[in-house]
Each structure stands twice: as C-alpha cells, then as structure tokens.
Design a protein around this motif. Structure first.
Motif, PDB file in Angstrom:
ATOM      1  N   PRO A 197      71.020  40.651  15.303  1.00 26.41           N
ATOM      2  CA  PRO A 197      70.901  39.567  14.710  1.00 26.41           C
ATOM      3  C   PRO A 197      71.749  38.504  14.663  1.00 26.41           C
ATOM      4  N   GLN A 198      73.293  38.868  15.157  1.00 24.94           N
ATOM      5  CA  GLN A 198      74.437  37.933  15.513  1.00 24.94           C
ATOM      6  C   GLN A 198      73.858  37.159  16.523  1.00 24.94           C
ATOM      7  N   LEU A 199      73.336  37.556  17.701  1.00 27.57           N
ATOM      8  CA  LEU A 199      72.903  36.952  18.904  1.00 27.57           C
ATOM      9  C   LEU A 199      71.811  36.024  18.682  1.00 27.57           C
ATOM     10  N   LEU A 200      70.646  36.745  17.892  1.00 29.70           N
ATOM     11  CA  LEU A 200      69.551  35.789  17.679  1.00 29.70           C
ATOM     12  C   LEU A 200      69.879  34.546  16.817  1.00 29.70           C
ATOM     13  N   ASP A 201      70.887  34.615  15.863  1.00 25.81           N
ATOM     14  CA  ASP A 201      71.235  33.316  15.243  1.00 25.81           C
ATOM     15  C   ASP A 201      71.747  32.364  15.902  1.00 25.81           C
ATOM     16  N   ARG A 202      72.276  32.629  17.418  1.00 32.69           N
ATOM     17  CA  ARG A 202      72.681  31.759  18.345  1.00 32.69           C
ATOM     18  C   ARG A 202      71.774  30.818  18.808  1.00 32.69           C
ATOM     19  N   PHE A 203      70.447  31.289  18.771  1.00 29.70           N
ATOM     20  CA  PHE A 203      69.480  30.491  19.569  1.00 29.70           C
ATOM     21  C   PHE A 203      68.967  29.619  18.340  1.00 29.70           C
ATOM     22  N   GLY A 204      68.842  28.228  18.604  1.00 26.23           N
ATOM     23  CA  GLY A 204      68.277  27.271  17.719  1.00 26.23           C
ATOM     24  C   GLY A 204      66.940  27.375  17.464  1.00 26.23           C
ATOM     25  N   LEU A 205      66.082  27.454  18.852  1.00 24.60           N
ATOM     26  CA  LEU A 205      64.786  27.543  18.398  1.00 24.60           C
ATOM     27  C   LEU A 205      64.083  28.723  19.224  1.00 24.60           C
ATOM     28  N   ALA A 206      63.054  29.423  18.560  1.00 28.92           N
ATOM     29  CA  ALA A 206      62.691  30.676  19.051  1.00 28.92           C
ATOM     30  C   ALA A 206      61.122  30.672  19.452  1.00 28.92           C
ATOM     31  N   VAL A 207      60.635  30.809  20.629  1.00 28.44           N
ATOM     32  CA  VAL A 207      59.250  30.564  20.958  1.00 28.44           C
ATOM     33  C   VAL A 207      58.627  31.906  21.160  1.00 28.44           C
ATOM     34  N   GLN A 208      57.332  31.992  20.715  1.00 26.62           N
ATOM     35  CA  GLN A 208      56.556  33.353  20.891  1.00 26.62           C
ATOM     36  C   GLN A 208      55.295  32.762  21.842  1.00 26.62           C
ATOM     37  N   VAL A 209      55.239  33.396  23.235  1.00 26.94           N
ATOM     38  CA  VAL A 209      54.360  32.989  23.995  1.00 26.94           C
ATOM     39  C   VAL A 209      53.310  34.149  24.094  1.00 26.94           C
ATOM     40  N   ARG A 210      52.044  33.963  24.240  1.00 25.30           N
ATOM     41  CA  ARG A 210      51.019  35.014  24.330  1.00 25.30           C
ATOM     42  C   ARG A 210      50.182  34.581  25.644  1.00 25.30           C
ATOM     43  N   THR A 211      49.339  35.911  26.161  1.00 23.49           N
ATOM     44  CA  THR A 211      48.386  35.674  27.208  1.00 23.49           C
ATOM     45  C   THR A 211      47.589  34.756  26.776  1.00 23.49           C
ATOM     46  N   PRO A 212      47.274  33.532  27.535  1.00 23.33           N
ATOM     47  CA  PRO A 212      46.071  32.560  27.334  1.00 23.33           C
ATOM     48  C   PRO A 212      44.660  33.294  27.155  1.00 23.33           C
ATOM     49  N   GLN A 213      43.941  32.986  26.224  1.00 22.48           N
ATOM     50  CA  GLN A 213      42.652  33.620  26.279  1.00 22.48           C
ATOM     51  C   GLN A 213      41.423  32.629  26.957  1.00 22.48           C
ATOM     52  N   ASP A 214      41.989  31.263  26.933  1.00 20.83           N
ATOM     53  CA  ASP A 214      40.921  30.351  27.574  1.00 20.83           C
ATOM     54  C   ASP A 214      40.655  30.515  29.069  1.00 20.83           C
ATOM     55  N   LEU A 215      39.514  30.674  29.195  1.00 23.31           N
ATOM     56  CA  LEU A 215      39.127  31.059  30.679  1.00 23.31           C
ATOM     57  C   LEU A 215      39.315  29.977  31.567  1.00 23.31           C
ATOM     58  N   ALA A 216      39.317  28.922  31.155  1.00 26.53           N
ATOM     59  CA  ALA A 216      39.517  27.483  32.367  1.00 26.53           C
ATOM     60  C   ALA A 216      41.250  27.570  32.430  1.00 26.53           C
ATOM     61  N   LEU A 217      41.806  27.845  31.153  1.00 29.69           N
ATOM     62  CA  LEU A 217      43.165  27.710  31.417  1.00 29.69           C
ATOM     63  C   LEU A 217      43.864  28.765  32.217  1.00 29.69           C
ATOM     64  N   ARG A 218      43.335  29.902  32.050  1.00 30.79           N
ATOM     65  CA  ARG A 218      43.892  30.899  33.004  1.00 30.79           C
ATOM     66  C   ARG A 218      43.351  30.645  34.411  1.00 30.79           C
ATOM     67  N   VAL A 219      42.332  30.227  34.974  1.00 30.07           N
ATOM     68  CA  VAL A 219      41.858  29.942  36.089  1.00 30.07           C
ATOM     69  C   VAL A 219      42.834  28.764  36.728  1.00 30.07           C
ATOM     70  N   GLU A 220      43.195  27.755  35.863  1.00 32.62           N
ATOM     71  CA  GLU A 220      44.225  26.665  36.378  1.00 32.62           C
ATOM     72  C   GLU A 220      45.601  27.119  36.368  1.00 32.62           C
ATOM     73  N   VAL A 221      45.925  28.179  35.759  1.00 34.85           N
ATOM     74  CA  VAL A 221      47.558  28.622  35.895  1.00 34.85           C
ATOM     75  C   VAL A 221      47.434  29.443  37.256  1.00 34.85           C
ATOM     76  N   VAL A 222      46.448  30.128  37.406  1.00 32.79           N
ATOM     77  CA  VAL A 222      46.349  31.142  38.781  1.00 32.79           C
ATOM     78  C   VAL A 222      46.188  30.077  39.932  1.00 32.79           C
ATOM     79  N   ARG A 223      45.305  29.030  39.865  1.00 32.72           N
ATOM     80  CA  ARG A 223      45.370  28.055  40.976  1.00 32.72           C
ATOM     81  C   ARG A 223      46.548  27.440  41.416  1.00 32.72           C
ATOM     82  N   ARG A 224      47.204  26.956  40.549  1.00 31.80           N
ATOM     83  CA  ARG A 224      48.574  26.400  40.563  1.00 31.80           C
ATOM     84  C   ARG A 224      49.690  27.283  41.171  1.00 31.80           C
TER      85      ARG A 224
END
Length: 345
Positions: A197-224
């Motif tokens: 908790p002491q280290l967690l509190d030192r981060f101003g912002l926390a982001v939760q990222v998940r595997t994208p489920q949109d098919l077109a988005l997944r294809v574009e990520v792989v292409r790039r």
C-alpha cells in the motif's frame, strides 16, 4: 540501442495513453501505474513515453542533471560550499533528452543508489562516487516493469527517496546526498502479486488495461506491431510527424497549465467524492486537482470542468479505495457510482 515503438502509433488502451500524456504535462501528479493482462502494450506505451518529452536544460557535465534555473536545488559539484569556488564558478548549460530509466527487478542496491567507483579507487586511489539509477532518473522518469514483484528492500528505498526528493548514501566511507526527483512509472500483472500500500499510494494515476475484444482493433494492433518489427526505422519515420505533434501539444499544455482556473465548486466536488469513497488522507484530492488541471490544459481549456473530473476520477481513485467486504463491486465501478451521485447532487 533498440528503437522504441512510436507513442502516436499505439492504438486502443485510451485510458493508458491519456494517463501518460496527463503526467507528461504535470509530473507532480505522481506517476502512473499500469496493471493488466500480459501482451496488452503496457511496457510498449511506457517506453514510448520519451516521444512526448521535450529536451530539458541541465548544467553541462553534471551527473545529476541539475536544473540551472534552480540554484537552491543544485548538487555540490554545481554549487560548491563556501570557500570551494562557488562564486568563481559559472555553470555552462546544455540541453539533454528527459531520462526514462529502467529499474530491473534484479538490480542490486548499489546499482540503484550508487556506490564507490571501484575502478578509480583501484587504479588511481581516488575515492569517487559512481551515481546509480536514481541519479540518472533525476528530473525524469523511473520505470519499473513488473513493479509488483520488486524486492521489499528496494520498495522501502524508493518510498524514502520519493518522499524526500533526495538520495542519501552512507557506505564504504562515502557520505553524500544528491537530488533525486523523478516520476515513478510502473507496470505489472496483478495476478502475479499485489503492491504494498505504501508504494501504491505513490502513484498518482492507476490504469487497468485489458485485452481488446473488438476484432478490427486486434487486427490493427497486430498489423502495426508487425510493420514495426519488420522495419523499425521506416515505421518510426512514418509516425514522426504525429509524434512531434503530440510533443508540441504537451509543450503548449505545460505553458498554459498555470493559467488554468479551478473553481471552489470543482474543489468541493473533488472533496465530496473522496469523502464518500472513504479515501485516506488528502492525497487523493490533490491528485484530482493536479490531474484535472493538466487534462484541461491538454485540451486547451481555461477552466477545469466536471467533465474533466468524470474522465480522470476513476484513474486517480480506483487504487486508493479500501476493500469493502459488503460491496464486491470492482473499484472502478464504485468510483463511477459515487461520481454519478456527486455530480447529480
């Protein structure tokens, strides 16, 4: 040196890219923690952070990248004590890229804080200090991949330095301190372990990222990604203009940041939201204030609006909530629910 994937070419993960841009506008927000599934671009986005950072002025030749515009914060080399040539010295100035320093999980304490320069000690008989990663990260960003797996003794060290802004070294006959103000950026998979908790509190912002489920988005990520791995230089050249546009946007936002107004009504909303969620201390309110102001500057607005609070409240608060045994909802859901109630009142 390996090329980094261009920040402007990152597709999807809007919360993550927004949080990184907001912290680039105002580093005093306190850094970014990116947690989520493997292979979702966490490390890629953080290492691309350098694309958003314009060069800074430093004292020429200084290992600690001292700011020539802040005499009180200079190290002893740049500002010697009385009687050691302080008045006679006029520091030259140069421009350097902002440092984004990696802290490996297996790093020793000597590598992190610095230690006696053994080569000079053995070959020249000179007792000299070899700066560590904390010195390299001063006025920049310190990145820890898999931060939730970091050894406890390094966590304690980082907490102390982050709180004081100085690194104190007392070892091997050396006794010195140097400035070490950096923005902490971490990434990891929460399934592999939780942060203290002491280290967690030192981060101003926390982001939760998940595997994208949109098919077109997944294809574009792989292409790039495939295009980048086939020819990194050509891919970076393709996105150079977009990266420069992002950097200029950050520069303009920094210049207008001080002029952005925050009304008492908006501060009351921040305080009411944090009170309702039961966050400890007042760091949550301060983070909301700084983050929403930075977002307003980034968007070219002159005043912080409730819409800015709605956008950033989940990122600033979800990692500050206590577990509620009577409410098994996700932390982000709890923030959104309270936010709706506060804004509707």
């Amino acid at each position: 040196m390996a090329s980094t994937f261009p920040f402007a070419a990152i597709v999807g993960q809007d919360d993550m890219t927004l949080a990184i841009q907001v912290v680039a506008v105002d580093p005093s927000i306190g850094g970014v923690l990116v947690l989520g599934d493997r292979g979702t671009g966490k490390s890629t986005a953080v290492r691309a952070l350098a694309d958003l950072l314009p060069p800074i002025e430093v004292v020429s030749g200084c290992a600690y990248r001292c700011d020539p515009k802040r005499p009180a914060a200079l190290c002893e080399r740049c500002n010697p004590p009385e009687g050691q040539g302080r008045k006679a010295r006029k520091n030259a100035v140069e421009r350097r890229p902002v440092a984004v320093v990696d802290l490996p999980l297996g790093a020793t304490e000597d590598r992190v804080v610095g230690a006696l320069d053994l080569e000079k000690a053995l070959s020249q008989g000179i007792k000299s200090f070899a700066p560590g990663l904390l010195a390299q990260a001063h006025r920049g960003f310190l990145y820890i991949d898999e931060v939730n797996l970091l050894d406890d003794h390094l966590v304690d060290l980082l907490i102390d330095v982050a709180a004081s802004g100085e690194n104190l070294v007392e070892r091997e006959g050396l006794s010195l301190r140097h400035p070490a103000r950096f923005v902490l950026v971490g990434s990891g998979n929460p399934e592999e372990g939780e942060l203290r908790p002491q280290l967690l509190d030192r981060f101003g912002l926390a982001v939760q990222v998940r595997t994208p489920q949109d098919l077109a988005l997944r294809v574009e990520v792989v292409r790039r990604r495939d295009a980048f791995e086939r020819d990194p230089d050509a891919f970076r050249a393709q996105w150079q203009d977009a990266n420069l546009a992002l950097q200029q946007r950050i520069v303009k936002a920094r210049k207008r940041l001080a002029a952005v107004q925050v009304s008492d009504a908006l501060l009351t909303l921040c305080a009411r939201l944090c009170q309702q969620l039961g966050t400890d201390g007042l760091r949550a309110e301060l983070t909301l204030l700084r983050a929403t102001r930075a977002l307003a500057a980034l968007l070219g607005h002159r005043e912080v609006l409730p819409a800015h609070l709605r956008t950033l409240a989940p990122l600033a608060l979800r990692h500050r909530l206590r577990r509620n045994p009577l409410d098994d909802a996700d932390a982000g859901v709890r923030v959104e629910r309270s936010l709706q109630e506060v804004l509707a009142a």
